[in-house]
Design an enzyme around this catalytic site. Structure first.
Site, PDB file in Angstrom:
ATOM      1  N   SER A  45       0.822  -1.211   0.000  1.00 27.22           N
ATOM      2  CA  SER A  45       0.000   0.000   0.000  1.00 27.22           C
ATOM      3  C   SER A  45       0.855   1.261   0.000  1.00 27.22           C
ATOM      4  CB  SER A  45      -0.903   0.015   1.236  1.00 27.22           C
ATOM      5  OG  SER A  45      -1.814  -1.055   1.200  1.00 27.22           O
ATOM      6  N   PRO A  94       0.509   5.897   0.045  1.00 24.34           N
ATOM      7  CA  PRO A  94      -0.425   6.962   0.422  1.00 24.34           C
ATOM      8  C   PRO A  94      -1.571   7.122  -0.570  1.00 24.34           C
ATOM      9  CG  PRO A  94       1.821   7.666   0.792  1.00 24.34           C
ATOM     10  CD  PRO A  94       1.906   6.335   0.118  1.00 24.34           C
ATOM     11  N   GLY A  95      -1.289   6.926  -1.871  1.00 22.94           N
ATOM     12  CA  GLY A  95      -2.326   7.112  -2.881  1.00 22.94           C
ATOM     13  C   GLY A  95      -2.819   5.842  -3.517  1.00 22.94           C
ATOM     14  N   GLN A 111     -36.228 -10.686  24.656  1.00 22.84           N
ATOM     15  CA  GLN A 111     -36.310 -11.251  23.315  1.00 22.84           C
ATOM     16  C   GLN A 111     -35.417 -10.539  22.304  1.00 22.84           C
ATOM     17  OE1 GLN A 111     -40.575 -11.246  22.584  1.00 22.84           O
ATOM     18  NE2 GLN A 111     -40.670 -13.443  22.994  1.00 22.84           N
ATOM     19  N   GLN A 122     -23.376  -2.823  21.627  1.00 21.17           N
ATOM     20  CA  GLN A 122     -24.759  -2.441  21.924  1.00 21.17           C
ATOM     21  C   GLN A 122     -25.257  -3.144  23.178  1.00 21.17           C
ATOM     22  OE1 GLN A 122     -26.151  -0.137  20.128  1.00 21.17           O
ATOM     23  NE2 GLN A 122     -28.294  -0.188  20.766  1.00 21.17           N
ATOM     24  N   GLY A 132     -23.954  -1.722  26.352  1.00 16.20           N
ATOM     25  CA  GLY A 132     -24.393  -0.376  26.694  1.00 16.20           C
ATOM     26  C   GLY A 132     -23.210   0.557  26.879  1.00 16.20           C
ATOM     27  N   GLU A 179      -6.296  -6.649   3.090  1.00 19.22           N
ATOM     28  CA  GLU A 179      -6.192  -7.859   2.267  1.00 19.22           C
ATOM     29  C   GLU A 179      -7.381  -8.035   1.334  1.00 19.22           C
ATOM     30  OE1 GLU A 179      -3.372  -8.238   2.877  1.00 19.22           O
ATOM     31  OE2 GLU A 179      -2.983  -8.275   4.997  1.00 19.22           O
ATOM     32  N   GLY A 180      -7.866  -6.926   0.815  1.00 19.04           N
ATOM     33  CA  GLY A 180      -9.044  -6.974  -0.043  1.00 19.04           C
ATOM     34  C   GLY A 180     -10.251  -6.434   0.693  1.00 19.04           C
ATOM     35  N   THR A 181     -10.658  -5.224   0.345  1.00 19.84           N
ATOM     36  CA  THR A 181     -11.819  -4.639   1.006  1.00 19.84           C
ATOM     37  C   THR A 181     -13.058  -5.475   0.700  1.00 19.84           C
ATOM     38  OG1 THR A 181     -12.415  -3.255  -0.864  1.00 19.84           O
ATOM     39  CG2 THR A 181     -10.875  -2.303   0.744  1.00 19.84           C
TER      40      THR A 181
END
Lengths: 89, 395
Positions: free
Chosen positions: B143, B145-146, B292, B350, B353, B377-379
């Site tokens: 990878s 920067p660009g 539930q 979630q 909390g 490693e691959g989006t």
């Protein structure tokens, strides 16, 4: 020289493998697979793995000339060369 | 602690009666050993390392001492010769305790395996055994920067100069780049993208720590600057022009497998934490787990984690048998497991909390770490482009 049956069997196995990636079309012996717009680095890697596993060869650095992978005929010739058989036309 | 999810595993070689979806006794023993180490040596400290933004060197040395750096490299090449499914179990147990530590295995083994497959005889002789023993740390510098997903567009340049190559450019987001001894660097040569080994102490290579990353914060990321950095041709990995098509493909294939199991690890950690919390925490006069909508969230987490585990094991099974379909199935495993980890982490926070929304909360760390898994490693989006291009395989 290797007999025609052996060559056709080998080409058939290569064609069957490539056919999984190019659905609904039969790839001709001399058809340039790189022009079909579906080739990416993972296919390139899988193709090498397939050739090695299916035909018991070792694809080496010097073999990675794109022309060796461009057509079914070229792939067949690569396999034949690495297997030590003399492929026909 | 809740019992681990049952794992799907490859059938033994030779005459299997049919699909067997359980770990073998040997695999269970291996997993138990990994789990004990992770529980004793990693889990109690992972939060500290995350805060301090560094996995300690002693931990790196311990992993090496146990043969867990270079584990998947073939034994005759100096590695551990570890079976792919067992390697997945190692990755999961390490990753469940500390995703940053797990990422060291990921990048080190990516570099080692790419070198093993495509390196020159001289470079393999010089480096494979030391990488296989973890005596030197490998990392991957792709990878920039660009440049991220569009790997072929790298701008770091390599030009021939006599028998050497001279590299100029910049690499960013290099995992464990702060301490790596050897980099697998991808640069644009005249023939196209080309891979090189570059020792960390090479003249013309400098590195700067990257701090403040949101996830896998202890993974010692670095930026690398190459200014007239010279390496001999024997350090070229693979034919010039095959850097992305073959060398990076080999490295990334392993990376995705590692990330798949690492993502499963996060999902499992979230599930464990959520089951424990919802058992203990009382709200409206009863344990959270009896509500539930809480049960709905737990169900999603349980099922997703189980599905991720099955996909990871299937990928491992195919890798074990050298099946060319393994790469495609690895993509599927990575895609699903990383998304499952993110979903599990969001739900885990979630469920906790406010107590899940502080720096010291492990579930907050899992959430930050999970996001990384959908990018590296691959989006997720790249995988959504790639996966339909692979033949769908049936069990």
């Amino acid at each position: 020289m290797e007999d025609r049956k052996g060559i056709e069997d080998r080409k058939g196995r290569i064609r069957e493998f490539l056919g999984r990636f190019f659905r609904n079309r039969e790839i001709e012996d001399q058809e340039d697979i790189f022009s079909l717009g579906f080739v990416n680095s993972l296919l390139a890697m899988q193709l090498v793995q397939f050739l090695e596993k299916e035909f018991g060869i070792a694809v080496e650095d010097d073999d990675l000339d794109i022309d060796n992978f461009r057509t079914i005929t070229a792939l067949d010739a690569l396999v034949a060369r690495k297997s030590g058989v003399h492929a026909g036309a | 602690m809740p019992a681990p999810e049952p794992a799907a595993v490859a059938a033994p070689a030779a005459a299997a009666p049919g699909m067997i979806v359980e770990l073998s006794p040997g695999e269970r023993r291996a997993r138990d050993g990994f789990r004990t180490f992770a529980a004793e040596r990693l889990a109690p400290h992972a939060q500290d390392w995350d805060r301090e933004q560094a996995v300690p060197r002693e931990v790196v040395a311990e992993l090496a001492g146990r043969g867990w750096l270079g584990a998947p490299l073939a034994a005759d090449l100096g590695g551990g010769g570890m079976d792919p499914v067992v390697y997945g179990l190692l990755t999961e147990e390490i990753g469940r305790a500390c995703s940053s530590t797990r990422s060291l295995l990921t990048v080190h083994d990516m570099a080692a395996l790419a070198l093993a497959r495509w390196g020159s005889a001289e470079a393999r002789e010089e480096y494979l055994a030391v990488l296989g023993r973890g005596e030197e740390i490998g990392a991957v510098a792709l990878s920039e920067p660009g440049v991220g997903s569009h790997a072929a567009a790298i701008t770091t340049a390599a030009r021939r100069d006599g028998d050497d190559w001279v590299i100029d450019g910049c690499k960013r987001w290099i995992t464990f780049g702060q301490i790596a001894d050897l980099f697998l660097v991808f640069a644009a040569a005249e023939e196209g993208p080309t891979a090189f080994l570059v020792p960390a102490d090479a003249a013309g290579l400098s590195r700067q720590p990257i701090r403040g990353v949101v996830g896998t914060r202890a993974a010692l990321l670095a930026e690398l600057t190459f200014e007239g950095c010279r390496v001999p041709d024997r350090y070229r990995v693979g034919r010039a022009g095959t850097g992305v098509s073959h060398v990076a493909a080999t490295a990334l294939d392993h990376g995705r497998y590692s990330i798949a199991w690492g993502s499963l690890a996060i999902a499992q950690a979230c599930l464990d934490a959520s089951l424990e919390h919802t058992e203990r925490r009382v709200s409206f006069g009863r344990p959270l787990r009896e509500h539930q909508l809480v049960q709905q969230m737990l169900t999603r987490m349980i099922v997703d984690t189980r599905a991720a585990r099955l996909l990871c094991c299937r990928a491992g099974h195919l890798r074990r048998s050298g099946d060319p379909a393994a790469a495609g199935e690895t993509l599927v495993a990575k895609y699903f497991a990383s998304r499952a980890a993110m979903a599990a982490a969001l739900d885990a926070v979630q469920l906790h909390g406010a107590s899940g929304l502080v720096d010291e909360a492990p579930v907050a760390r899992y959430m930050r770490d999970a996001k990384v898994m959908e990018v590296i490693e691959g989006t997720t989006q790249i995988l959504e482009w790639l996966i339909p291009r692979f033949p769908a395989t049936e069990l």
